[in-house]
Design a protein around this motif. Structure first.
Motif, PDB file in Angstrom:
ATOM      1  N   ILE A  82       0.833  -1.208   0.000  1.00  0.00           N
ATOM      2  CA  ILE A  82       0.000   0.000   0.000  1.00  0.00           C
ATOM      3  C   ILE A  82       0.867   1.257   0.000  1.00  0.00           C
ATOM      4  CG2 ILE A  82      -1.793   1.272   1.240  1.00  0.00           C
ATOM      5  CD1 ILE A  82      -2.813  -1.444   2.277  1.00  0.00           C
ATOM      6  N   ARG A  83       1.972   1.226   0.738  1.00  0.00           N
ATOM      7  CA  ARG A  83       2.891   2.370   0.724  1.00  0.00           C
ATOM      8  C   ARG A  83       3.433   2.610  -0.684  1.00  0.00           C
ATOM      9  NH1 ARG A  83       4.687   4.555   5.450  1.00  0.00           N
ATOM     10  NH2 ARG A  83       4.108   3.436   7.365  1.00  0.00           N
ATOM     11  N   LYS A  84       3.754   1.529  -1.369  1.00  0.00           N
ATOM     12  CA  LYS A  84       4.265   1.650  -2.733  1.00  0.00           C
ATOM     13  C   LYS A  84       3.241   2.331  -3.632  1.00  0.00           C
ATOM     14  CE  LYS A  84       6.904   0.992  -6.301  1.00  0.00           C
ATOM     15  NZ  LYS A  84       8.139   1.798  -6.472  1.00  0.00           N
ATOM     16  N   ILE A  85       1.997   1.925  -3.513  1.00  0.00           N
ATOM     17  CA  ILE A  85       0.932   2.519  -4.322  1.00  0.00           C
ATOM     18  C   ILE A  85       0.770   4.003  -3.987  1.00  0.00           C
ATOM     19  CG2 ILE A  85      -1.567   2.520  -4.739  1.00  0.00           C
ATOM     20  CD1 ILE A  85      -1.449  -0.556  -4.304  1.00  0.00           C
ATOM     21  N   LYS A  86       0.736   4.315  -2.702  1.00  0.00           N
ATOM     22  CA  LYS A  86       0.514   5.699  -2.281  1.00  0.00           C
ATOM     23  C   LYS A  86       1.685   6.610  -2.652  1.00  0.00           C
ATOM     24  CE  LYS A  86      -1.685   6.330   1.677  1.00  0.00           C
ATOM     25  NZ  LYS A  86      -2.063   6.227   3.117  1.00  0.00           N
ATOM     26  N   CYS A  87       2.886   6.051  -2.668  1.00  0.00           N
ATOM     27  CA  CYS A  87       4.062   6.849  -3.024  1.00  0.00           C
ATOM     28  C   CYS A  87       4.216   7.009  -4.536  1.00  0.00           C
ATOM     29  CB  CYS A  87       5.326   6.210  -2.452  1.00  0.00           C
ATOM     30  SG  CYS A  87       5.459   6.305  -0.656  1.00  0.00           S
ATOM     31  N   SER A  88       3.606   6.112  -5.298  1.00  0.00           N
ATOM     32  CA  SER A  88       3.802   6.097  -6.750  1.00  0.00           C
ATOM     33  C   SER A  88       2.747   6.885  -7.513  1.00  0.00           C
ATOM     34  CB  SER A  88       3.812   4.652  -7.263  1.00  0.00           C
ATOM     35  OG  SER A  88       4.837   3.894  -6.646  1.00  0.00           O
ATOM     36  N   PHE A  89       1.559   6.999  -6.952  1.00  0.00           N
ATOM     37  CA  PHE A  89       0.443   7.586  -7.690  1.00  0.00           C
ATOM     38  C   PHE A  89      -0.102   8.828  -6.997  1.00  0.00           C
ATOM     39  CE2 PHE A  89       0.594   3.115  -8.780  1.00  0.00           C
ATOM     40  CZ  PHE A  89       0.410   3.111 -10.154  1.00  0.00           C
ATOM     41  N   ASP A  90      -0.665   9.713  -7.801  1.00  0.00           N
ATOM     42  CA  ASP A  90      -1.358  10.892  -7.288  1.00  0.00           C
ATOM     43  C   ASP A  90      -2.772  10.461  -6.899  1.00  0.00           C
ATOM     44  OD1 ASP A  90      -2.618  13.269  -6.754  1.00  0.00           O
ATOM     45  OD2 ASP A  90      -2.300  14.151  -8.739  1.00  0.00           O
ATOM     46  N   LEU A  91      -3.075  10.492  -5.620  1.00  0.00           N
ATOM     47  CA  LEU A  91      -4.369  10.018  -5.127  1.00  0.00           C
ATOM     48  C   LEU A  91      -5.330  11.160  -4.809  1.00  0.00           C
ATOM     49  CD1 LEU A  91      -3.241   7.125  -2.718  1.00  0.00           C
ATOM     50  CD2 LEU A  91      -3.513   7.107  -5.206  1.00  0.00           C
ATOM     51  N   SER A  92      -5.036  12.346  -5.299  1.00  0.00           N
ATOM     52  CA  SER A  92      -5.866  13.506  -4.950  1.00  0.00           C
ATOM     53  C   SER A  92      -7.281  13.413  -5.510  1.00  0.00           C
ATOM     54  CB  SER A  92      -5.197  14.797  -5.428  1.00  0.00           C
ATOM     55  OG  SER A  92      -4.951  14.766  -6.823  1.00  0.00           O
ATOM     56  N   ASP A  93      -7.483  12.627  -6.570  1.00  0.00           N
ATOM     57  CA  ASP A  93      -8.824  12.463  -7.143  1.00  0.00           C
ATOM     58  C   ASP A  93      -9.470  11.134  -6.742  1.00  0.00           C
ATOM     59  OD1 ASP A  93      -9.144  14.873  -8.895  1.00  0.00           O
ATOM     60  OD2 ASP A  93      -7.304  14.068  -9.783  1.00  0.00           O
ATOM     61  N   LEU A  94      -8.821  10.409  -5.840  1.00  0.00           N
ATOM     62  CA  LEU A  94      -9.315   9.083  -5.459  1.00  0.00           C
ATOM     63  C   LEU A  94     -10.599   9.192  -4.638  1.00  0.00           C
ATOM     64  CD1 LEU A  94      -8.179   6.135  -5.824  1.00  0.00           C
ATOM     65  CD2 LEU A  94      -7.467   6.294  -3.432  1.00  0.00           C
ATOM     66  N   VAL A  95     -11.613   8.424  -5.025  1.00  0.00           N
ATOM     67  CA  VAL A  95     -12.876   8.419  -4.286  1.00  0.00           C
ATOM     68  C   VAL A  95     -13.097   7.091  -3.558  1.00  0.00           C
ATOM     69  CG1 VAL A  95     -13.986  10.104  -5.788  1.00  0.00           C
ATOM     70  CG2 VAL A  95     -14.180   7.678  -6.329  1.00  0.00           C
ATOM     71  N   GLU A  96     -12.306   6.072  -3.905  1.00  0.00           N
ATOM     72  CA  GLU A  96     -12.495   4.766  -3.263  1.00  0.00           C
ATOM     73  C   GLU A  96     -11.196   3.967  -3.314  1.00  0.00           C
ATOM     74  OE1 GLU A  96     -16.074   1.998  -3.959  1.00  0.00           O
ATOM     75  OE2 GLU A  96     -14.490   1.120  -5.203  1.00  0.00           O
ATOM     76  N   PHE A  97     -10.858   3.358  -2.175  1.00  0.00           N
ATOM     77  CA  PHE A  97      -9.691   2.467  -2.103  1.00  0.00           C
ATOM     78  C   PHE A  97     -10.170   1.192  -1.411  1.00  0.00           C
ATOM     79  CE2 PHE A  97      -4.797   2.691  -1.738  1.00  0.00           C
ATOM     80  CZ  PHE A  97      -4.679   1.321  -1.891  1.00  0.00           C
ATOM     81  N   THR A  98     -10.331   0.136  -2.194  1.00  0.00           N
ATOM     82  CA  THR A  98     -10.858  -1.129  -1.682  1.00  0.00           C
ATOM     83  C   THR A  98      -9.749  -2.161  -1.535  1.00  0.00           C
ATOM     84  OG1 THR A  98     -13.044  -0.804  -2.685  1.00  0.00           O
ATOM     85  CG2 THR A  98     -12.424  -3.064  -2.156  1.00  0.00           C
ATOM     86  N   VAL A  99      -9.779  -2.893  -0.439  1.00  0.00           N
ATOM     87  CA  VAL A  99      -8.932  -4.069  -0.278  1.00  0.00           C
ATOM     88  C   VAL A  99      -9.841  -5.248   0.033  1.00  0.00           C
ATOM     89  CG1 VAL A  99      -7.142  -5.212   1.081  1.00  0.00           C
ATOM     90  CG2 VAL A  99      -6.907  -2.790   0.497  1.00  0.00           C
ATOM     91  N   GLU A 100      -9.741  -6.269  -0.784  1.00  0.00           N
ATOM     92  CA  GLU A 100     -10.570  -7.455  -0.599  1.00  0.00           C
ATOM     93  C   GLU A 100      -9.918  -8.353   0.449  1.00  0.00           C
ATOM     94  OE1 GLU A 100     -12.646 -10.968  -3.308  1.00  0.00           O
ATOM     95  OE2 GLU A 100     -11.595  -9.308  -4.270  1.00  0.00           O
ATOM     96  N   ALA A 101     -10.321  -8.156   1.700  1.00  0.00           N
ATOM     97  CA  ALA A 101      -9.770  -8.986   2.771  1.00  0.00           C
ATOM     98  C   ALA A 101     -10.131 -10.449   2.536  1.00  0.00           C
ATOM     99  CB  ALA A 101     -10.277  -8.504   4.124  1.00  0.00           C
ATOM    100  N   GLY A 102     -11.333 -10.661   2.008  1.00  0.00           N
ATOM    101  CA  GLY A 102     -11.696 -11.990   1.530  1.00  0.00           C
ATOM    102  C   GLY A 102     -11.875 -13.022   2.619  1.00  0.00           C
ATOM    103  N   ARG A 103     -10.984 -13.996   2.649  1.00  0.00           N
ATOM    104  CA  ARG A 103     -11.152 -15.138   3.546  1.00  0.00           C
ATOM    105  C   ARG A 103     -10.999 -14.724   5.007  1.00  0.00           C
ATOM    106  NH1 ARG A 103      -6.855 -17.811   0.941  1.00  0.00           N
ATOM    107  NH2 ARG A 103      -6.093 -18.192   3.050  1.00  0.00           N
TER     108      ARG A 103
END
Length: 288
Positions: free
Chosen positions: A39-60
């Motif tokens: 998640i840190r890699k994603i947040k450091c790599s992309f501009d999230l200023s327009d992000l409206v949803e961040f989903t993680v499928e915890a799943g099992r």
């Protein structure tokens, strides 16, 4: 994966990112440090200023721990999924699920205690040996938990699924999915204040019905809507990921040209052939 994320971040730096979905498997099989790193890699790599949803499928539920949920909370993950499939323990044992009904309940309440206010739960209707009464019992447990999203799947037996590979083990169990089953899940969802917002079909579905997503007002999964409407390009990274390009210019009939680039599913092959996977994306998005 980090190399592919780096390529994607540079290639699409001019695009607005409005939804991130980590899933398609069970990301919570990662340990807390690995999950945090991803998640840190994603947040450091992309501009999230327009992000409206961040989903993680915890799943099992058997993969969920307090430490992992805390990682997600600390990163402000806005939506998670905890998937029981059914609340009948005998069925879970039969189909080879390694979690218990109690683990599902405990994981859900733990997520609530930690502040998650948009939780999806997946159910499967048409599992071997399950009657309408069994589905009703499952729905009553779901009603008490009160998730914000509920996705009801009609059983679809895939080639690599245990139900297919070990089909002789299940031949004495009836697989039933009728309009009554679907009506029951729909009725309970509505009584819970959840309303349908997307549906889709798969091959080999029991009863020839659809998968339906229900959500409370304001809690619909943005990514689910975008991927089903097929009006927006989706860039996917990782083994088995499928990237979709939707051309902005419509065809004469009003439809839009859509093409895909698939990553190999085998993890070892994905790692070995990562440059090829990146090249596939590059070719897809340089086409006229």
């Amino acid at each position: 994966l980090e190399k592919e994320l780096d390529y994607t971040a540079v290639k699409f730096a001019h695009k607005k990112l409005n939804s991130i979905y980590i899933g398609g498997g069970t990301p919570t099989t990662l340990n807390p440090k690995q999950l945090d790193r991803l998640i840190r890699k994603i947040k450091c790599s992309f501009d999230l200023s327009d992000l409206v949803e961040f989903t993680v499928e915890a799943g099992r539920p058997d993969s969920i721990t307090k430490e992992k949920l805390m990682v997600l909370r600390n990163h402000d993950i806005s939506r998670i999924s905890i998937n029981p499939q059914t609340m009948k323990q005998e069925t879970l044992d039969l189909i080879g699920r390694h979690h218990t009904v109690q683990q599902t309940i405990d994981s859900f309440y733990l997520a609530r205690e930690l502040g998650f206010d948009n939780i999806n739960m997946d159910l499967i209707v048409g599992l071997p040996g399950e009657s309408l009464s069994d589905v009703a019992d499952t729905m009553e447990v779901i009603r008490k938990l009160a998730p914000d999203n509920l996705t009801v799947h009609s059983l679809a037996i895939k080639r690599a699924a245990r139900l297919n590979i070990q089909r002789e083990r299940y031949q004495d169990f009836e697989i039933v999915n009728t309009a009554d089953h679907i009506a029951l899940t729909s009725k309970v969802a509505e009584e819970m204040g959840l309303f349908p917002y997307y549906l889709y079909r798969q091959k080999n579905m029991a009863g020839n019905f659809e998968n339906v997503g229900y959500a409370a007002p304001g809690k619909a999964g943005v990514y689910n809507v975008l991927i089903m409407e097929e009006k927006q390009s989706i860039v996917a990274c990782g083994a088995g990921a499928s990237t979709k390009r939707v051309w902005v210019q419509p065809n004469p009939d009003g439809t839009h040209r859509i093409e895909r680039a698939e990553n190999v599913k085998d993890v070892a092959q994905y790692i070995t052939r990562i440059d090829e996977m990146i090249e596939r994306k590059s070719r897809l998005f340089t086409k006229e």
